[in-house]
Design a protein around this motif. Structure first.
Motif, short mmCIF file in Angstrom:
data_model
loop_
_atom_site.label_atom_id
_atom_site.label_comp_id
_atom_site.label_asym_id
_atom_site.label_seq_id
_atom_site.Cartn_x
_atom_site.Cartn_y
_atom_site.Cartn_z
N ASP A 1 105.93 -9.20 -28.40
CA ASP A 1 105.25 -8.96 -27.46
C ASP A 1 103.58 -9.36 -27.61
O ASP A 1 102.83 -9.33 -28.33
CB ASP A 1 105.10 -7.50 -27.24
CG ASP A 1 104.66 -6.85 -26.79
OD1 ASP A 1 104.19 -7.45 -24.95
OD2 ASP A 1 104.32 -5.14 -26.43
N LYS B 1 117.37 -10.83 -24.27
CA LYS B 1 116.25 -11.15 -23.15
C LYS B 1 114.79 -10.58 -22.45
O LYS B 1 113.94 -10.01 -23.64
CB LYS B 1 117.19 -9.67 -23.06
CG LYS B 1 116.83 -8.83 -21.86
CD LYS B 1 117.79 -9.25 -20.53
CE LYS B 1 117.55 -8.26 -19.89
NZ LYS B 1 117.97 -8.88 -18.10
N HIS B 2 114.29 -11.10 -22.07
CA HIS B 2 113.37 -10.77 -21.24
C HIS B 2 113.12 -9.42 -20.14
O HIS B 2 113.44 -9.60 -19.87
CB HIS B 2 112.62 -11.87 -20.46
CG HIS B 2 112.57 -13.95 -20.59
ND1 HIS B 2 111.30 -13.37 -21.25
CD2 HIS B 2 113.03 -14.11 -21.49
CE1 HIS B 2 111.17 -14.99 -21.17
NE2 HIS B 2 112.45 -14.97 -22.03
N MET B 3 112.24 -8.40 -20.81
CA MET B 3 112.24 -6.86 -20.16
C MET B 3 111.29 -7.59 -19.15
O MET B 3 110.80 -7.82 -19.03
CB MET B 3 111.26 -6.03 -21.76
CG MET B 3 113.17 -6.06 -22.80
SD MET B 3 114.26 -5.59 -22.18
CE MET B 3 113.64 -3.94 -21.39
N SER C 1 105.20 -7.74 -20.88
CA SER C 1 107.05 -8.54 -20.48
C SER C 1 107.83 -7.90 -22.00
O SER C 1 107.50 -9.42 -22.70
CB SER C 1 106.56 -8.97 -19.56
OG SER C 1 107.68 -9.01 -19.32
N VAL D 1 119.23 -3.93 -26.51
CA VAL D 1 118.88 -5.09 -25.45
C VAL D 1 119.07 -6.15 -26.18
O VAL D 1 118.97 -6.71 -27.23
CB VAL D 1 117.16 -5.37 -25.40
CG1 VAL D 1 117.00 -6.23 -24.07
CG2 VAL D 1 116.22 -3.45 -24.68
N GLY E 1 111.95 -4.89 -12.05
CA GLY E 1 111.92 -3.28 -12.96
C GLY E 1 111.76 -1.97 -11.96
O GLY E 1 111.80 -0.92 -12.44
N VAL F 1 120.95 -4.94 -21.35
CA VAL F 1 120.18 -3.25 -21.60
C VAL F 1 121.25 -1.57 -21.39
O VAL F 1 122.17 -1.89 -19.98
CB VAL F 1 119.27 -2.94 -20.33
CG1 VAL F 1 118.25 -2.62 -21.51
CG2 VAL F 1 117.89 -4.58 -20.11
#
Length: 216
Positions: free
Chosen positions: A161, A139-141, A181, A135, A207, A115
């Motif tokens: 999302d 990728k999983h935010m 997420s 990103v 986070g 990121v």
């Protein structure tokens, strides 16, 4: 390209009325620059606003109002006061939307694995929280919510999302009731333009560790 996700009518109405904060207003303008559907919606709201002004009881102007306005027009017509045309900024080979002309685009800096973040300085509103977010694919935010309005315009790539997929040109809104997420698509890295009012409420250990570092 046909956009599937647009600003809400409430947000477009606030934009047309000039009551949307500077950061979100810039992102909405970026969306409008490539979305005829929302351009027509804003034009409709502006017509409605104009009708309301017409029906408003007029107020008397000061005795020198006309003189002062004409003097200002004379100043604006002087070639020495004409601002040079600003070129549109670009990032990673992407020409950014025309409303960002004149904004300062900061360098990419890492804010977590896969990121990167770039800060956008808005000349007339330096306090506005406007960023570019890049990103990597798949990728999983980190799960997060918001304390106020957050708006995002996808410039490159895509993300999921919930049940929705957002691609270039799509607009996303979040508020203090939003918890999500996002997951970046497998079609490549995703670059988005975002404006944040208030703060992001990150959840989970990762986070909470990244939040202060990102400064959002």
């Amino acid at each position: 390209m046909t956009n599937k996700h647009h600003p809400s009518d409430q947000t477009l109405l606030r934009f047309a009325a000039g009551t949307l904060p500077a950061g979100p207003s810039l992102v909405v303008a970026a969306h409008l620059s490539g979305c005829p559907f929302c351009q027509r919606r804003v034009a409709t709201f502006e017509v409605v606003g104009g009708e309301m002004l017409i029906r408003t009881e007029p107020q008397a102007l000061s005795p020198r109002a006309l003189e002062q306005t004409l003097a200002r027009l004379d100043q604006d017509g002087n070639p020495r006061h004409i601002a040079p045309r600003r070129s549109q900024p670009s990032v990673d080979g992407i020409i950014l939307p025309s409303p960002l002309a004149g904004c300062e685009v900061g360098p990419w800096r890492p804010v977590g694995p896969g990121v990167r973040l770039s800060r956008i300085r808005v000349p007339h509103a330096p306090e506005a929280k406007v960023i570019l977010l890049k990103v990597k694919a798949n990728k999983h935010m980190p799960a997060h919510g918001h304390t106020d309005l957050e708006v995002t315009q996808v410039l490159k790539g895509s993300f999921l999302d919930g049940n929705n997929r957002y691609a270039p040109g799509d607009f996303v809104e979040g508020d203090d009731e939003t918890d999500h997420s996002p997951v970046i698509g497998s079609d490549g890295e995703c670059i988005s333009l975002a404006a944040i009012e208030g703060h992001v409420r990150f959840k989970g250990l990762l986070g909470r560790l990244l939040g202060p570092f990102a400064g959002i």
